[in-house]
Design a protein around this motif. Structure first.
Motif, PDB file in Angstrom:
ATOM      1  N   LEU A  50     -11.250   4.275 -17.679  1.00 42.91           N
ATOM      2  CA  LEU A  50     -11.560   5.588 -18.303  1.00 42.91           C
ATOM      3  C   LEU A  50     -10.518   6.140 -19.014  1.00 42.91           C
ATOM      4  O   LEU A  50      -9.144   5.631 -18.699  1.00 42.91           O
ATOM      5  CB  LEU A  50     -11.604   6.748 -16.896  1.00 42.91           C
ATOM      6  CG  LEU A  50     -12.827   6.387 -16.154  1.00 42.91           C
ATOM      7  CD1 LEU A  50     -12.761   7.588 -14.815  1.00 42.91           C
ATOM      8  CD2 LEU A  50     -14.239   6.608 -16.879  1.00 42.91           C
ATOM      9  N   ASP A  51     -10.727   7.045 -19.902  1.00 42.60           N
ATOM     10  CA  ASP A  51      -9.725   7.499 -20.927  1.00 42.60           C
ATOM     11  C   ASP A  51     -10.061   8.854 -21.107  1.00 42.60           C
ATOM     12  O   ASP A  51     -10.642   9.068 -22.284  1.00 42.60           O
ATOM     13  CB  ASP A  51      -9.267   6.723 -22.019  1.00 42.60           C
ATOM     14  CG  ASP A  51      -7.831   7.122 -22.675  1.00 42.60           C
ATOM     15  OD1 ASP A  51      -7.406   8.258 -22.342  1.00 42.60           O
ATOM     16  OD2 ASP A  51      -7.338   6.419 -23.536  1.00 42.60           O
TER      17      ASP A  51
ATOM     18  N   PHE B  91     -11.443   5.403 -27.654  1.00 43.73           N
ATOM     19  CA  PHE B  91     -12.684   4.910 -27.440  1.00 43.73           C
ATOM     20  C   PHE B  91     -12.672   3.225 -27.285  1.00 43.73           C
ATOM     21  O   PHE B  91     -13.288   2.613 -26.328  1.00 43.73           O
ATOM     22  CB  PHE B  91     -13.530   5.139 -28.810  1.00 43.73           C
ATOM     23  CG  PHE B  91     -14.319   6.448 -28.565  1.00 43.73           C
ATOM     24  CD1 PHE B  91     -15.705   6.239 -28.307  1.00 43.73           C
ATOM     25  CD2 PHE B  91     -13.652   7.633 -28.833  1.00 43.73           C
ATOM     26  CE1 PHE B  91     -16.552   7.491 -28.357  1.00 43.73           C
ATOM     27  CE2 PHE B  91     -14.853   8.601 -28.778  1.00 43.73           C
ATOM     28  CZ  PHE B  91     -16.012   8.576 -28.589  1.00 43.73           C
ATOM     29  N   GLU B  92     -11.654   2.696 -27.808  1.00 46.17           N
ATOM     30  CA  GLU B  92     -11.544   1.293 -27.761  1.00 46.17           C
ATOM     31  C   GLU B  92     -11.103   0.852 -26.314  1.00 46.17           C
ATOM     32  O   GLU B  92     -11.650  -0.006 -25.833  1.00 46.17           O
ATOM     33  CB  GLU B  92     -10.442   0.859 -28.795  1.00 46.17           C
ATOM     34  CG  GLU B  92     -10.502  -0.768 -28.847  1.00 46.17           C
ATOM     35  CD  GLU B  92      -9.564  -1.272 -30.040  1.00 46.17           C
ATOM     36  OE1 GLU B  92      -8.329  -0.985 -29.981  1.00 46.17           O
ATOM     37  OE2 GLU B  92     -10.176  -2.005 -30.889  1.00 46.17           O
TER      38      GLU B  92
ATOM     39  N   GLY C 216     -15.659  15.395 -21.167  1.00 54.85           N
ATOM     40  CA  GLY C 216     -14.380  14.482 -21.420  1.00 54.85           C
ATOM     41  C   GLY C 216     -14.606  13.056 -21.354  1.00 54.85           C
ATOM     42  O   GLY C 216     -13.801  12.461 -21.635  1.00 54.85           O
ATOM     43  N   ARG C 217     -15.769  12.469 -21.489  1.00 60.14           N
ATOM     44  CA  ARG C 217     -16.065  11.243 -21.248  1.00 60.14           C
ATOM     45  C   ARG C 217     -17.095  10.756 -22.448  1.00 60.14           C
ATOM     46  O   ARG C 217     -17.857   9.723 -21.865  1.00 60.14           O
ATOM     47  CB  ARG C 217     -16.345  10.835 -19.759  1.00 60.14           C
ATOM     48  CG  ARG C 217     -15.473  10.772 -18.704  1.00 60.14           C
ATOM     49  CD  ARG C 217     -15.796  10.419 -17.424  1.00 60.14           C
ATOM     50  NE  ARG C 217     -14.661  10.677 -16.701  1.00 60.14           N
ATOM     51  CZ  ARG C 217     -14.562  10.287 -15.469  1.00 60.14           C
ATOM     52  NH1 ARG C 217     -15.898  10.282 -14.803  1.00 60.14           N
ATOM     53  NH2 ARG C 217     -13.628  10.701 -14.530  1.00 60.14           N
ATOM     54  N   ALA C 218     -17.031  11.037 -23.495  1.00 58.37           N
ATOM     55  CA  ALA C 218     -17.836  10.465 -24.475  1.00 58.37           C
ATOM     56  C   ALA C 218     -17.545   9.057 -24.924  1.00 58.37           C
ATOM     57  O   ALA C 218     -18.635   8.356 -24.945  1.00 58.37           O
ATOM     58  CB  ALA C 218     -17.408  11.152 -25.901  1.00 58.37           C
TER      59      ALA C 218
ATOM     60  N   LEU D 235     -12.482  16.454 -29.237  1.00 56.42           N
ATOM     61  CA  LEU D 235     -11.618  16.713 -30.263  1.00 56.42           C
ATOM     62  C   LEU D 235     -10.248  15.987 -29.985  1.00 56.42           C
ATOM     63  O   LEU D 235      -9.492  15.740 -30.960  1.00 56.42           O
ATOM     64  CB  LEU D 235     -11.437  18.148 -30.451  1.00 56.42           C
ATOM     65  CG  LEU D 235     -12.385  19.167 -31.049  1.00 56.42           C
ATOM     66  CD1 LEU D 235     -12.095  20.512 -30.859  1.00 56.42           C
ATOM     67  CD2 LEU D 235     -12.753  18.669 -32.352  1.00 56.42           C
ATOM     68  N   GLN D 236      -9.994  15.704 -28.704  1.00 60.53           N
ATOM     69  CA  GLN D 236      -8.841  14.816 -28.347  1.00 60.53           C
ATOM     70  C   GLN D 236      -9.182  13.415 -28.415  1.00 60.53           C
ATOM     71  O   GLN D 236      -8.049  12.439 -28.326  1.00 60.53           O
ATOM     72  CB  GLN D 236      -8.536  15.329 -26.921  1.00 60.53           C
ATOM     73  CG  GLN D 236      -8.175  16.479 -26.806  1.00 60.53           C
ATOM     74  CD  GLN D 236      -7.913  17.106 -25.298  1.00 60.53           C
ATOM     75  OE1 GLN D 236      -8.609  16.352 -24.277  1.00 60.53           O
ATOM     76  NE2 GLN D 236      -6.918  17.812 -24.916  1.00 60.53           N
ATOM     77  N   GLN D 237     -10.091  12.818 -28.570  1.00 63.50           N
ATOM     78  CA  GLN D 237     -10.569  11.381 -28.526  1.00 63.50           C
ATOM     79  C   GLN D 237     -10.056  10.938 -29.905  1.00 63.50           C
ATOM     80  O   GLN D 237     -10.582  11.632 -31.084  1.00 63.50           O
ATOM     81  CB  GLN D 237     -12.047  11.115 -28.430  1.00 63.50           C
ATOM     82  CG  GLN D 237     -12.378  11.659 -26.938  1.00 63.50           C
ATOM     83  CD  GLN D 237     -12.088  10.471 -25.887  1.00 63.50           C
ATOM     84  OE1 GLN D 237     -11.581   9.407 -26.341  1.00 63.50           O
ATOM     85  NE2 GLN D 237     -12.099  10.982 -24.748  1.00 63.50           N
TER      86      GLN D 237
END
Length: 171
Positions: A81-82, A94-95, A134-136, A87-89
């Motif tokens: 998870l990250d 993603f990687e 928060g987990r797109a 907007l913060q991603q």
């Protein structure tokens, strides 16, 4: 941990040779599992590998088959998870999440293509179906795994993507 539960379930289903691979694999973890299983005739071996890399994933499959015999099944249980609002991603976030899940499942899919697997199980998430605040990145990675499993089954190859919900000890 999760690995111990998966190994126990495999043994209960009759598995006698089990490989546990992880970017964070430790000989101590495998030893802790093998001590009580060895008497029952079960071999559990730990292999350090990062299945995000074709070279490491290919080496892992070759090493496992040399040590334990033909590959009969795969469980891919990457969990990373990250979190952050969209907007913060950025791409690195993603990687971080997608590489182990997307690259890992795809490379294991490719490397198992010519092998007579009884099963390929991908640990996905309900986030791929319903999303998760928060987990797109997590939702996208798990959606890929679900689609990969559907495609494999469509082609007559074994695959199951489990859309896990909340786990009692995290996640």
């Amino acid at each position: 941990g999760l690995g111990r539960h998966v190994v126990t379930a495999l043994v209960e289903c009759g598995a006698r040779r089990i490989a546990v691979a992880s970017r964070h694999a430790s000989a101590e973890a495998a030893a802790g599992m093998t001590d009580h299983l060895h008497a029952a005739g079960v071999t559990v071996r730990s292999f350090p590998a990062d299945v995000r890399s074709w070279t490491e994933a290919e080496r892992l499959v070759e090493t496992v088959e040399a040590a334990l015999g033909p590959l009969r099944g795969v469980i891919h249980a990457a969990g990373v998870l990250d979190d952050g609002s969209l907007l913060q991603q950025d791409w690195s976030r993603f990687e971080t999440v997608m590489a182990p899940k997307v690259s890992g499942s795809w490379l294991l899919h490719r490397l198992s293509a010519g092998r007579p697997l009884g099963f390929l199980v991908l640990f996905s998430s309900m986030a791929s179906v319903f999303g998760s605040p928060g987990r797109a990145n997590h939702s996208a990675a798990n959606s890929f795994m679900d689609a990969d499993a559907h495609d494999r089954r469509h082609r007559g190859r074994p695959a199951l993507s489990i859309n896990w919900g909340v786990w009692s000890d995290g996640g």
